[in-house]
Design a protein around this motif. Structure first.
Motif, PDB file in Angstrom:
ATOM      1  N   MET A   1       1.651 -51.973 -42.603  1.00 29.43           N
ATOM      2  CA  MET A   1       0.396 -52.330 -41.959  1.00 29.43           C
ATOM      3  C   MET A   1      -0.666 -51.259 -42.202  1.00 29.43           C
ATOM      4  O   MET A   1      -1.828 -51.559 -42.496  1.00 29.43           O
ATOM      5  N   ALA A   2      -0.267 -49.984 -42.098  1.00 28.60           N
ATOM      6  CA  ALA A   2      -1.202 -48.897 -42.392  1.00 28.60           C
ATOM      7  C   ALA A   2      -1.693 -48.972 -43.834  1.00 28.60           C
ATOM      8  O   ALA A   2      -2.879 -48.756 -44.115  1.00 28.60           O
ATOM      9  N   ASN A   3      -0.789 -49.294 -44.724  1.00 29.88           N
ATOM     10  CA  ASN A   3      -1.180 -49.429 -46.126  1.00 29.88           C
ATOM     11  C   ASN A   3      -2.089 -50.637 -46.352  1.00 29.88           C
ATOM     12  O   ASN A   3      -2.940 -50.624 -47.247  1.00 29.88           O
ATOM     13  N   SER A   4      -1.921 -51.682 -45.536  1.00 26.12           N
ATOM     14  CA  SER A   4      -2.808 -52.838 -45.652  1.00 26.12           C
ATOM     15  C   SER A   4      -4.252 -52.454 -45.343  1.00 26.12           C
ATOM     16  O   SER A   4      -5.191 -52.939 -45.991  1.00 26.12           O
ATOM     17  N   TRP A   5      -4.435 -51.575 -44.360  1.00 29.56           N
ATOM     18  CA  TRP A   5      -5.780 -51.070 -44.085  1.00 29.56           C
ATOM     19  C   TRP A   5      -6.309 -50.300 -45.294  1.00 29.56           C
ATOM     20  O   TRP A   5      -7.488 -50.388 -45.636  1.00 29.56           O
ATOM     21  N   ARG A   6      -5.414 -49.548 -45.921  1.00 27.71           N
ATOM     22  CA  ARG A   6      -5.812 -48.795 -47.116  1.00 27.71           C
ATOM     23  C   ARG A   6      -6.255 -49.743 -48.228  1.00 27.71           C
ATOM     24  O   ARG A   6      -7.257 -49.488 -48.915  1.00 27.71           O
ATOM     25  N   PHE A   7      -5.546 -50.854 -48.388  1.00 31.55           N
ATOM     26  CA  PHE A   7      -5.923 -51.787 -49.442  1.00 31.55           C
ATOM     27  C   PHE A   7      -7.145 -52.618 -49.058  1.00 31.55           C
ATOM     28  O   PHE A   7      -7.926 -53.011 -49.933  1.00 31.55           O
ATOM     29  N   ALA A   8      -7.314 -52.883 -47.761  1.00 26.26           N
ATOM     30  CA  ALA A   8      -8.562 -53.535 -47.337  1.00 26.26           C
ATOM     31  C   ALA A   8      -9.754 -52.657 -47.682  1.00 26.26           C
ATOM     32  O   ALA A   8     -10.800 -53.145 -48.146  1.00 26.26           O
ATOM     33  N   ALA A   9      -9.608 -51.355 -47.476  1.00 29.08           N
ATOM     34  CA  ALA A   9     -10.672 -50.415 -47.852  1.00 29.08           C
ATOM     35  C   ALA A   9     -10.890 -50.425 -49.356  1.00 29.08           C
ATOM     36  O   ALA A   9     -12.033 -50.329 -49.834  1.00 29.08           O
ATOM     37  N   ALA A  10      -9.794 -50.539 -50.107  1.00 30.27           N
ATOM     38  CA  ALA A  10      -9.918 -50.563 -51.557  1.00 30.27           C
ATOM     39  C   ALA A  10     -10.711 -51.779 -52.014  1.00 30.27           C
ATOM     40  O   ALA A  10     -11.529 -51.693 -52.938  1.00 30.27           O
ATOM     41  N   ILE A  11     -10.485 -52.921 -51.350  1.00 29.63           N
ATOM     42  CA  ILE A  11     -11.228 -54.130 -51.699  1.00 29.63           C
ATOM     43  C   ILE A  11     -12.709 -53.964 -51.376  1.00 29.63           C
ATOM     44  O   ILE A  11     -13.588 -54.187 -52.225  1.00 29.63           O
ATOM     45  N   LEU A  12     -12.999 -53.545 -50.146  1.00 32.52           N
ATOM     46  CA  LEU A  12     -14.397 -53.385 -49.745  1.00 32.52           C
ATOM     47  C   LEU A  12     -15.083 -52.280 -50.539  1.00 32.52           C
ATOM     48  O   LEU A  12     -16.250 -52.403 -50.923  1.00 32.52           O
ATOM     49  N   GLY A  13     -14.339 -51.195 -50.811  1.00 30.39           N
ATOM     50  CA  GLY A  13     -14.912 -50.106 -51.576  1.00 30.39           C
ATOM     51  C   GLY A  13     -15.229 -50.511 -52.999  1.00 30.39           C
ATOM     52  O   GLY A  13     -16.273 -50.148 -53.553  1.00 30.39           O
ATOM     53  N   THR A  14     -14.329 -51.277 -53.597  1.00 29.06           N
ATOM     54  CA  THR A  14     -14.547 -51.734 -54.966  1.00 29.06           C
ATOM     55  C   THR A  14     -15.773 -52.631 -55.055  1.00 29.06           C
ATOM     56  O   THR A  14     -16.651 -52.447 -55.912  1.00 29.06           O
ATOM     57  N   LEU A  15     -15.859 -53.619 -54.163  1.00 29.68           N
ATOM     58  CA  LEU A  15     -16.977 -54.556 -54.200  1.00 29.68           C
ATOM     59  C   LEU A  15     -18.295 -53.870 -53.867  1.00 29.68           C
ATOM     60  O   LEU A  15     -19.313 -54.087 -54.535  1.00 29.68           O
ATOM     61  N   SER A  16     -18.282 -53.030 -52.831  1.00 23.63           N
ATOM     62  CA  SER A  16     -19.531 -52.362 -52.447  1.00 23.63           C
ATOM     63  C   SER A  16     -19.990 -51.386 -53.512  1.00 23.63           C
ATOM     64  O   SER A  16     -21.193 -51.245 -53.764  1.00 23.63           O
ATOM     65  N   ALA A  17     -19.040 -50.700 -54.169  1.00 23.62           N
ATOM     66  CA  ALA A  17     -19.421 -49.749 -55.217  1.00 23.62           C
ATOM     67  C   ALA A  17     -20.122 -50.465 -56.361  1.00 23.62           C
ATOM     68  O   ALA A  17     -21.176 -50.021 -56.836  1.00 23.62           O
ATOM     69  N   GLY A  18     -19.534 -51.579 -56.810  1.00 28.29           N
ATOM     70  CA  GLY A  18     -20.138 -52.308 -57.913  1.00 28.29           C
ATOM     71  C   GLY A  18     -21.506 -52.867 -57.572  1.00 28.29           C
ATOM     72  O   GLY A  18     -22.468 -52.737 -58.336  1.00 28.29           O
ATOM     73  N   ILE A  19     -21.619 -53.465 -56.400  1.00 24.29           N
ATOM     74  CA  ILE A  19     -22.884 -54.103 -56.009  1.00 24.29           C
ATOM     75  C   ILE A  19     -23.950 -53.052 -55.704  1.00 24.29           C
ATOM     76  O   ILE A  19     -25.095 -53.139 -56.194  1.00 24.29           O
ATOM     77  N   LEU A  20     -23.605 -52.051 -54.876  1.00 27.68           N
ATOM     78  CA  LEU A  20     -24.594 -51.037 -54.505  1.00 27.68           C
ATOM     79  C   LEU A  20     -25.076 -50.242 -55.708  1.00 27.68           C
ATOM     80  O   LEU A  20     -26.263 -49.909 -55.806  1.00 27.68           O
ATOM     81  N   TYR A  21     -24.142 -49.921 -56.637  1.00 29.39           N
ATOM     82  CA  TYR A  21     -24.573 -49.149 -57.805  1.00 29.39           C
ATOM     83  C   TYR A  21     -25.557 -49.944 -58.652  1.00 29.39           C
ATOM     84  O   TYR A  21     -26.584 -49.414 -59.101  1.00 29.39           O
ATOM     85  N   GLN A  22     -25.255 -51.220 -58.871  1.00 28.53           N
ATOM     86  CA  GLN A  22     -26.143 -52.022 -59.713  1.00 28.53           C
ATOM     87  C   GLN A  22     -27.514 -52.222 -59.062  1.00 28.53           C
ATOM     88  O   GLN A  22     -28.537 -52.309 -59.755  1.00 28.53           O
ATOM     89  N   LEU A  23     -27.555 -52.287 -57.724  1.00 25.81           N
ATOM     90  CA  LEU A  23     -28.821 -52.536 -57.042  1.00 25.81           C
ATOM     91  C   LEU A  23     -29.607 -51.262 -56.747  1.00 25.81           C
ATOM     92  O   LEU A  23     -30.836 -51.232 -56.895  1.00 25.81           O
ATOM     93  N   PHE A  24     -28.897 -50.188 -56.317  1.00 25.20           N
ATOM     94  CA  PHE A  24     -29.605 -49.015 -55.793  1.00 25.20           C
ATOM     95  C   PHE A  24     -29.203 -47.684 -56.436  1.00 25.20           C
ATOM     96  O   PHE A  24     -29.829 -46.657 -56.154  1.00 25.20           O
ATOM     97  N   GLY A  25     -28.112 -47.652 -57.225  1.00 24.61           N
ATOM     98  CA  GLY A  25     -27.705 -46.412 -57.865  1.00 24.61           C
ATOM     99  C   GLY A  25     -26.685 -45.628 -57.058  1.00 24.61           C
ATOM    100  O   GLY A  25     -26.180 -46.068 -56.018  1.00 24.61           O
TER     101      GLY A  25
END
Length: 414
Positions: A134-158
């Motif tokens: 379960m603790a690792n699931s939180w880690r992977f949830a962060a990985a999903i959100l981090g991956t998506l936010s990194a790609g989107i935020l970088y392309q839009l704002f740097g």
């Protein structure tokens, strides 16, 4: 909500923050490679800067966690994380990037090690792999959100927007741990590494882990590189947003599977799940370079709604990365629970997880250098062949030692 539950959720958030930072930098790695245009060795150092710092930090941090207060060490690590992610916003060279990755490595080691040690202590033995999953699931949830936010935020704002979000997330984890996690009272006198380093079960599992580290580091690091770098470098030249989707596939399946697989390993035995997970990981890694051929043979679409024109390799790559997440969900909670079992039984859970981390470090340090050299000499596909080979040899050695020391039925009883 009980006090124990509040503590667990605060620790889950700390693991979320640690993973959020690591995956963000992994997602942006192809961007930094194209931006700084480093040599093959320096490409390897982009990852080795992180893993070398983790290797140096793990023993003193694990010792401090067992000897003093794990909560205080965790808070200190979260504070260093805030500084590291603030520094990434102003990095302007390969050297600066490598040095800042080192600072990130220290913070990530403390966050991961102390949060996991505290979770292992709080979890009852009969549910330990399930709660770790379960603790690792939180880690992977962060990985999903981090991956998506990194790609989107970088392309839009740097870069600045990406690292501002990271600073906020790690700061929130700091405040939550400070408010809800109780000071740790399980202090250990002396140096717990001494006894645990020769523990029979720990030695058995580390025989697998030492080689498997090379496999996972190569495959996990080079899948986004393979997806994102230019065709001249052997990659598929996908955008940062598309690379994010590829990475998310592995994190999503791992997140869903880990608690369930942890529960099964609690019931049926840990070593069997380590064996299955390691074997599957090698098989899937071996197939990754063939994704363009798979896509062409199956007449898969070369464009995807919202993502645009890609290539027929995209769907097979996403599917295979999803299978890698399932494979790792067999292994990871079972392996972690084995270390937690021995650490709690012998009075040094942070040191037990410290040994787990140390055994991983040599492979994770040399693997990026090997991968960078393979990529720039014989071709990027050989990175995945090398990853598959080390997964298979790790599993073979593990089964051999397990059978020799624990008998023929060890896979189902240990």
């Amino acid at each position: 909500m009980t006090q124990e539950t509040r503590q667990l959720y605060a620790l889950y958030l700390a693991r979320f923050a640690s993973s959020f930072g690591l995956i963000t930098l992994l997602t942006l790695l192809p961007t930094y490679i194209d931006l700084f245009d480093p040599s093959g060795v320096v490409i390897g150092l982009f990852t080795t800067g992180l893993t070398l710092a983790q290797a140096i930090a793990v023993i003193p941090l694990a010792w401090a966690g067992d000897r003093y207060d794990k909560r205080s060490v965790l808070l200190g690590s979260l504070g260093i994380g805030v500084l590291a992610y603030g520094a990434f916003a102003v990095v302007s060279s390969s050297t600066g990037f490598i040095l800042t990755r080192g600072l990130q490595g220290i913070a990530a080691t403390g966050m991961g090690l102390m949060s996991l040690a505290l979770v292992g202590e709080l979890a009852p033995s009969g549910r330990r792999a399930n709660i770790i999953g379960m603790a690792n699931s939180w880690r992977f949830a962060a990985a999903i959100l981090g991956t998506l936010s990194a790609g989107i935020l970088y392309q839009l704002f740097g870069f600045t927007a990406v690292f501002s979000v990271l600073v906020v997330v790690v700061s929130l984890a700091f405040v939550t741990v400070w408010l809800f996690v109780e000071p740790d009272t399980t202090n250990v006198q002396g140096f717990a590494f001494t006894d645990l380093a020769v523990n029979r079960r720990i030695l058995t599992i580390t025989s697998f882990r030492a080689q498997y580290a090379i496999a996972v580091t190569l495959v996990r690091t080079w899948i986004p590189i393979y997806a994102g770098v230019s065709a001249m470098k052997g990659g598929l030249a996908y955008s940062t947003a598309v690379v994010s989707v590829v990475i998310v596939a592995e994190k999503f399946t791992n997140m869903l599977s880990q608690p369930y697989m942890g529960r099964l390993s609690d019931r049926f035995g840990r070593s069997l799940f380590v064996f299955i997970g390691g074997s599957l990981y090698g098989l899937v890694a071996l197939a990754v370079p063939f994704t363009p051929a798979f896509g062409t043979a199956l007449s898969l679409p070369s464009s995807i709604p919202l993502l645009g024109a890609l290539s027929p390799a995209f769907v097979p790559l996403v599917v295979l990365n999803g299978f890698l997440g399932i494979a790792d969900s067999f292994r990871e909670p079972a392996s972690m629970a084995l270390f937690a079992d021995e650490g709690t039984a012998n009075g040094g859970v942070a040191s037990s997880f410290g040994i787990r981390s140390i055994v991983w470090r040599p492979g994770s340090i040399i693997a990026p250098i090997i991968g960078g050299l393979l990529m720039t000499t014989v071709g990027i596909e050989w990175v995945f062949y090398a990853g598959a080979l080390t997964a298979f040899t790790g599993v073979g050695l593990f089964v051999g030692i397990l059978g020799y020391t624990h008998g023929r039925t060890a896979l189902t009883k240990w």
